[in-house]
Design an enzyme around this catalytic site. Structure first.
Site, short mmCIF file in Angstrom:
data_model
loop_
_atom_site.label_atom_id
_atom_site.label_comp_id
_atom_site.label_asym_id
_atom_site.label_seq_id
_atom_site.Cartn_x
_atom_site.Cartn_y
_atom_site.Cartn_z
N ILE A 118 6.32 -4.67 9.58
CA ILE A 118 6.48 -4.14 8.23
C ILE A 118 6.05 -2.69 8.33
O ILE A 118 4.88 -2.39 8.52
CB ILE A 118 5.67 -4.93 7.20
CG1 ILE A 118 6.24 -6.35 7.07
CG2 ILE A 118 5.71 -4.23 5.83
CD1 ILE A 118 5.46 -7.26 6.14
N TYR B 250 -1.83 -10.75 4.79
CA TYR B 250 -1.91 -9.34 5.19
C TYR B 250 -3.34 -9.02 5.58
O TYR B 250 -4.23 -9.01 4.74
CB TYR B 250 -1.43 -8.45 4.04
CG TYR B 250 -1.40 -6.97 4.33
CD1 TYR B 250 -1.50 -6.45 5.62
CD2 TYR B 250 -1.26 -6.06 3.28
CE1 TYR B 250 -1.47 -5.08 5.86
CE2 TYR B 250 -1.23 -4.69 3.51
CZ TYR B 250 -1.34 -4.21 4.81
OH TYR B 250 -1.31 -2.86 5.05
N TYR C 127 -13.23 -4.99 -0.58
CA TYR C 127 -14.48 -4.58 -1.23
C TYR C 127 -15.51 -5.70 -1.30
O TYR C 127 -16.67 -5.48 -0.98
CB TYR C 127 -14.22 -4.01 -2.64
CG TYR C 127 -15.44 -3.42 -3.30
CD1 TYR C 127 -15.96 -2.20 -2.87
CD2 TYR C 127 -16.09 -4.08 -4.34
CE1 TYR C 127 -17.09 -1.67 -3.45
CE2 TYR C 127 -17.23 -3.55 -4.93
CZ TYR C 127 -17.72 -2.34 -4.48
OH TYR C 127 -18.86 -1.81 -5.05
N LYS D 289 1.01 -10.40 8.38
CA LYS D 289 1.14 -9.00 8.76
C LYS D 289 -0.19 -8.59 9.33
O LYS D 289 -1.20 -8.51 8.63
CB LYS D 289 1.51 -8.14 7.55
CG LYS D 289 1.60 -6.64 7.87
CD LYS D 289 1.85 -5.80 6.63
CE LYS D 289 1.85 -4.31 6.96
NZ LYS D 289 2.03 -3.46 5.73
N ARG E 172 -8.74 -1.18 5.54
CA ARG E 172 -8.70 -0.99 4.09
C ARG E 172 -9.55 -2.01 3.34
O ARG E 172 -10.02 -1.73 2.24
CB ARG E 172 -7.25 -1.08 3.58
CG ARG E 172 -6.39 0.11 4.00
CD ARG E 172 -5.02 0.05 3.35
NE ARG E 172 -4.20 1.21 3.70
CZ ARG E 172 -4.21 2.38 3.09
NH1 ARG E 172 -5.00 2.55 2.05
NH2 ARG E 172 -3.44 3.36 3.49
N THR F 74 0.83 -1.21 0.00
CA THR F 74 0.00 0.00 0.00
C THR F 74 0.86 1.25 0.00
O THR F 74 0.60 2.22 -0.74
CB THR F 74 -0.91 0.02 1.24
OG1 THR F 74 -1.65 -1.20 1.29
CG2 THR F 74 -1.87 1.19 1.20
#
Length: 292
Positions: free
Chosen positions: A206, A135, A109, A164, A140, A46
């Site tokens: 990270i 992740y 989404y 992550k 998000r 990202t």
């Protein structure tokens, strides 16, 4: 077996004023990170504005970073999306020479069920020739990989080696840490929570802020890994306030503003992201001056 403990940096993609990739700045940044003690580089996450890079730019920037890195540190490549078949196809056609692992974000989404998330990563695992870092970033993706699903994936697929965790939920992270397979890594995706996260048994981070302050942030995670929590606490609070302002106007606009102050890269971002506001910039300037 895998060198993903400590500090990984989700490297930004520098742009020129015309929004083309600035390869001179990218080379400078890669060397800056390596020279200041980070443990591995995460490309096209990202923070790298991967969603606004073309396929050609993705291939070219990856190849360039691998060349500049020259085998000095492990490289993790972000390959994820909300269409499972597209992720699988991308894994099959991408030249992964010089890449050590894949970071793959949970589908966004679509808001899949836990079974849908499991089946997505099952397909990704079966398509990948490299180790995979899950992740989880609900802020998000609008869906959360629950601990039971993470643990199911960790136990069922040997090439799923880490997660992550950017849920911001320490209780969730602790549930994973307590019940995970021995060699499965749990990596923080929240810079502000790295110290408590590692005190609970996490393996590192990270990071976004480590683009700008790689030595100090790497020293913090190393101290925590070595059990020196007195030093780790001091370094945590040294970085704590500026972390907030890095994200006020979106990521990576904040960290790019700081990198410009440090004369490493420019602060250009691609739409729909914009540069930080004047007020945020003033706060970042003040806090950056105090970091020296």
């Amino acid at each position: 077996m895998y060198n993903f403990k400590g500090t990984g940096v989700a490297i930004v993609t520098p742009f020129k004023a015309d929004k083309s990739v600035d390869y001179n700045a990218l080379e400078k940044l890669v060397n800056y990170l390596i020279d200041n003690g980070i443990n591995y580089i995460v490309v096209q996450g990202t923070t790298g504005e991967s969603v606004t890079l073309t396929k050609q730019e993705k291939a070219e920037t990856l190849a360039f970073i691998i060349k500049v890195n020259n085998g000095r540190l492990p490289i993790v490549l972000g390959i994820g999306g909300n269409c499972t078949q597209t992720v699988v196809d991308t894994l099959k056609i991408t030249d992964l020479t010089g890449v050590d692992a894949i970071l793959s974000v949970s589908p966004y989404y679509n808001k899949p069920t836990q079974e849908g998330i499991y089946q997505h990563y099952k397909a990704v695992s079966e398509a990948s020739t490299l180790p995979i870092i899950l992740y989880n970033v609900p802020g998000r993706t609008s869906s959360n990989i629950l601990p039971a699903t993470t643990l199911r994936l960790a136990n069922d697929f040997s090439n799923i080696i880490a997660i992550k965790e950017a849920s911001g939920n320490l209780e969730q992270c602790m549930t994973i840490i307590q019940n995970k397979p021995k060699d499965f890594l749990v990596i923080s995706g929240d810079d502000a929570l790295v110290l408590p996260f590692m005190a609970c048994g996490g393996d590192g981070v990270i990071s976004v802020i480590a683009n700008a302050f790689p030595k100090g942030f790497s020293d913090m995670t190393t101290a925590a890994l070595n059990g020196n929590y007195s030093l780790a606490k001091d370094l945590h609070y040294k970085h704590f306030e500026i972390i907030h302002y890095l994200f006020v106007d979106g990521n990576p606009a904040g960290v790019k503003a700081v990198l410009k102050m440090l004369n490493i890269i420019g602060d250009d971002v691609r739409l729909p992201l914009v540069q930080v506001t004047e007020n945020t910039l003033k706060n970042l300037e003040k806090l950056t001056s105090q970091m020296k």
